[in-house]
Design a protein around this motif. Structure first.
Motif, short mmCIF file in Angstrom:
data_model
loop_
_atom_site.label_atom_id
_atom_site.label_comp_id
_atom_site.label_asym_id
_atom_site.label_seq_id
_atom_site.Cartn_x
_atom_site.Cartn_y
_atom_site.Cartn_z
N VAL A 67 0.87 -1.18 0.00
CA VAL A 67 0.00 0.00 0.00
C VAL A 67 0.90 1.23 0.00
CG1 VAL A 67 -1.77 1.28 1.26
CG2 VAL A 67 -1.72 -1.23 1.36
N PRO A 69 2.31 4.54 0.84
CA PRO A 69 1.94 5.55 1.84
C PRO A 69 1.92 6.94 1.21
CG PRO A 69 4.21 4.87 2.14
CD PRO A 69 3.68 4.04 1.02
N PRO A 70 1.19 7.87 1.79
CA PRO A 70 1.21 9.25 1.26
C PRO A 70 2.60 9.86 1.39
CG PRO A 70 -0.22 9.08 3.22
CD PRO A 70 0.30 7.72 2.95
N ARG A 95 0.42 13.98 19.92
CA ARG A 95 0.24 12.61 19.48
C ARG A 95 -0.30 11.75 20.61
NH1 ARG A 95 5.43 10.19 18.22
NH2 ARG A 95 6.19 12.07 17.21
N ALA A 99 -3.72 9.65 20.89
CA ALA A 99 -3.77 8.21 21.12
C ALA A 99 -4.87 7.86 22.12
CB ALA A 99 -2.42 7.71 21.63
N ARG A 100 -5.16 8.80 23.04
CA ARG A 100 -6.12 8.49 24.09
C ARG A 100 -7.53 8.28 23.57
NH1 ARG A 100 -5.63 13.08 27.66
NH2 ARG A 100 -3.45 13.43 27.27
N TRP A 101 -7.83 8.91 22.46
CA TRP A 101 -9.23 8.76 22.05
C TRP A 101 -9.39 8.22 20.65
CZ3 TRP A 101 -11.48 11.49 17.95
CH2 TRP A 101 -10.61 12.40 17.35
N ARG A 102 -8.30 8.06 19.94
CA ARG A 102 -8.50 7.80 18.52
C ARG A 102 -9.17 6.47 18.25
NH1 ARG A 102 -2.92 8.56 16.66
NH2 ARG A 102 -1.77 7.32 18.09
N TRP A 103 -9.08 5.53 19.16
CA TRP A 103 -9.68 4.23 18.85
C TRP A 103 -11.19 4.32 18.74
CZ3 TRP A 103 -6.78 1.45 16.35
CH2 TRP A 103 -5.41 1.55 16.57
N ALA A 106 -11.50 5.19 15.16
CA ALA A 106 -10.57 4.61 14.19
C ALA A 106 -11.29 4.05 12.97
CB ALA A 106 -9.75 3.51 14.84
N ALA A 107 -12.43 3.45 13.21
CA ALA A 107 -13.10 2.75 12.11
C ALA A 107 -13.50 3.72 11.00
CB ALA A 107 -14.33 2.01 12.62
N ALA A 109 -11.89 6.53 10.26
CA ALA A 109 -10.80 7.43 9.85
C ALA A 109 -10.51 7.33 8.36
CB ALA A 109 -9.55 7.12 10.65
N LEU A 110 -10.46 6.11 7.86
CA LEU A 110 -10.14 5.95 6.45
C LEU A 110 -11.24 6.58 5.60
CD1 LEU A 110 -8.48 4.90 4.14
CD2 LEU A 110 -9.63 2.70 4.36
N GLU A 140 -2.56 14.73 13.41
CA GLU A 140 -1.27 14.21 13.02
C GLU A 140 -1.41 13.52 11.66
OE1 GLU A 140 -0.01 10.71 14.84
OE2 GLU A 140 -1.97 10.26 15.61
N GLY A 141 -0.35 13.56 10.90
CA GLY A 141 -0.40 12.95 9.59
C GLY A 141 -1.01 13.87 8.57
N GLY B 37 5.77 0.48 0.90
CA GLY B 37 4.44 -0.05 0.59
C GLY B 37 4.15 -1.34 1.33
N PHE B 40 3.91 -0.58 5.08
CA PHE B 40 2.67 0.15 5.36
C PHE B 40 1.48 -0.83 5.40
CE2 PHE B 40 -0.38 3.77 4.10
CZ PHE B 40 -0.38 4.29 5.37
N GLY B 48 -5.07 0.23 12.67
CA GLY B 48 -6.50 0.51 12.82
C GLY B 48 -6.93 1.88 12.34
N SER B 49 -6.04 2.86 12.25
CA SER B 49 -6.43 4.14 11.66
C SER B 49 -5.30 4.60 10.75
CB SER B 49 -6.73 5.20 12.72
OG SER B 49 -5.54 5.85 13.12
N GLU B 50 -5.64 5.37 9.75
CA GLU B 50 -4.63 5.82 8.80
C GLU B 50 -3.59 6.69 9.49
OE1 GLU B 50 -5.22 3.52 6.17
OE2 GLU B 50 -4.19 5.19 5.20
N GLU B 54 0.37 5.89 9.59
CA GLU B 54 1.40 6.77 9.03
C GLU B 54 2.45 7.10 10.09
OE1 GLU B 54 -0.30 10.18 7.10
OE2 GLU B 54 -1.71 8.94 5.97
N GLY B 97 -2.31 3.66 23.51
CA GLY B 97 -3.69 4.11 23.55
C GLY B 97 -4.50 3.28 24.54
N PRO B 98 -5.80 3.57 24.61
CA PRO B 98 -6.66 2.79 25.50
C PRO B 98 -6.85 1.38 24.95
CG PRO B 98 -7.96 4.27 24.16
CD PRO B 98 -6.53 4.56 23.84
#
Lengths: 237, 187
Positions: A67, A69-70, A95, A99-103, A106-107, A109-110, A140-141, B37, B40, B48-50, B54, B97-98
């Motif tokens: 895949v 990456p950007p 960052r 991390a504390r809340w991104r989960w 997460a689903a 995000a893409l 971030e990112g 690639g 990644f 789980g998240s982009e 990254e 993370g959590p």
């Protein structure tokens, strides 16, 4: 084959071979892993066991298609090299907050990134009327999460969320971040689209931020939760 | 030698690795072009998240840059060495993370486990061998190994998912791995 290993003696579970296997599997806890990495550098037999486990299990990755990456990832790495290979100190705090809340989000995000890629050109076109400034707020990112347009003639700020919604029991809150002095709340931003009256002055170069707050917004008037998105106000045209 | 290693022309990767260990930034960029690639893809399964993926990829390449001198071509292919670094970078990031089990959207079932285990058509003998040996494990144990390797689950996460105490999970993982090794002929 002895798939369940019941007849095996317990000593096997503590063997260097099992330790190496679990190191490669990724399930050692942080302390055990540091010990394993220390041992890899001093015990050639252990290092060799780790390498063989890596090869054995690498088969599980072999079906993955690459895949790309950007490009911003490489830019981040280059910046890291200039700092002597260390992660950016000033981004670490942000960052960790992320991390504390991104989960929770997460689903989506893409999907959000895809939406942003499709929607941005349209969003970036100046909205009707004499909009003065825009800001793209990203985490971030660099993936955009909000697009803000400020219309000084009307005294409004229009906020369009292109990223994930806040976690269910939290609110996003928008802040003006002046170069000096305290941040100023511009209100809660939980809807996909917000049009807010603007009773503070904003000027190009100032930054807007989104923090995660208790439902309904910060109880103190200052950001209490992690700042997750930042953007700089730019002239719209 | 893994399939991935073969696809990436190990000799050339080894040469690049040697240059990178010597501080050659041009070689480092070429290594990135060759491997980013693949790494990644490995990281995205875990992260789980982009945004997290990254970040982990950046961290991976900084670790590769900093530790290239630790790579020993006599032990593993460069590709496999880098995959191990990438997986650990991704795992480090998610463990900060959590707990992830709250992301109940991750529907885990036999179908997923089979899909993870199922070799792609081009995978060749090694994949078929490992796949066959995984099939020899009890379903729970197979899933534990696959969730840990492919998605970076911790013992604690597996403990909750499979309703077994953490020390039991550790024992089951280790026994399953040793069983896999024996099934593969101890190689």
């Amino acid at each position: 084959m002895a798939a369940d290993g019941k007849e095996r003696d317990e000593g096997d579970d503590a063997s260097p071979e099992a330790e190496a296997a679990e190191y490669v599997l990724g399930t050692l806890d942080a302390r055990e892993r540091r010990a394993a990495e220390w041992r890899m550098r001093r015990d050639p037999a252990f290092a060799s066991a780790v390498a063989r486990w890596s090869e054995r299990l690498a088969v599980l990755d072999s079906g993955l298609s690459p895949v790309p990456p950007p490009e911003r990832v490489w830019r981040g790495i280059e910046a890291g090299l200039k700092r002597g290979g260390q992660p950016a100190a000033d981004t670490v705090q942000l960052r960790r907050s992320l991390a504390r809340w991104r989960w929770a989000t997460a689903a989506t995000a893409l999907a959000a990134v895809l939406v942003a890629a499709v929607a941005l050109p349209r969003l970036l076109a100046p909205p009707p009327g004499p909009a003065s400034y825009v800001a793209i707020l990203g985490g971030e990112g660099g993936a955009p999460a909000f697009v803000a347009s400020v219309n000084t003639a009307e005294g409004t700020i229009r906020l369009r969320r292109v990223g994930s919604p806040p976690p269910p029991d939290r609110s996003f809150e928008l802040w003006k971040v002046p170069a000096t002095g305290p941040t100023v709340s511009l209100g809660v931003a939980d809807s996909e689209r917000e049009l807010k009256p603007l009773d503070v002055a904003l000027s190009p170069g100032e930054r807007l931020a989104i923090s995660v707050e208790p439902k309904g917004g910060s109880p103190t008037g200052q950001a209490t939760g992690p700042v997750v998105y930042l953007g700089t106000l730019l002239p719209a045209e | 030698m893994s399939e991935a290693g073969r696809l990436s022309q190990p000799g050339e990767l080894d040469a690049l690795m040697a240059d990178v260990a010597g501080g050659d930034e041009t070689a480092f960029r070429r290594l990135y072009d060759r491997m980013a690639g693949k790494l990644f893809a490995v990281i995205r399964r875990i992260a789980g998240s982009e945004a997290a993926a990254e970040e982990a990829l950046q961290e991976t390449f900084l670790r590769i840059w900093n530790h290239a001198d630790r790579y020993d071509p006599a032990l593993a292919s460069a590709s496999t060495w880098m995959v191990t670094i990438a997986r650990h970078a991704a795992i480090d990031l998610i463990r900060r993370g959590p707990e992830r089990v709250s992301a109940a959207a991750v529907a885990i079932d036999d179908e997923l486990a089979d899909r993870l285990a199922g070799p792609a058509p081009a995978d060749g003998l090694e994949a078929r061998g490992l796949s066959r040996c995984l099939d020899g494990l009890e379903p729970d144990r197979r899933q534990m190994v696959l969730l840990a390797y492919c998605q970076g689950w911790s013992r604690e996460e597996l403990s909750r998912r499979f309703d077994r105490p953490v020390p039991t999970v550790k024992t089951l993982l280790r026994r399953s791995l040793i069983a896999l090794k024996e099934c593969l002929g101890g190689r």
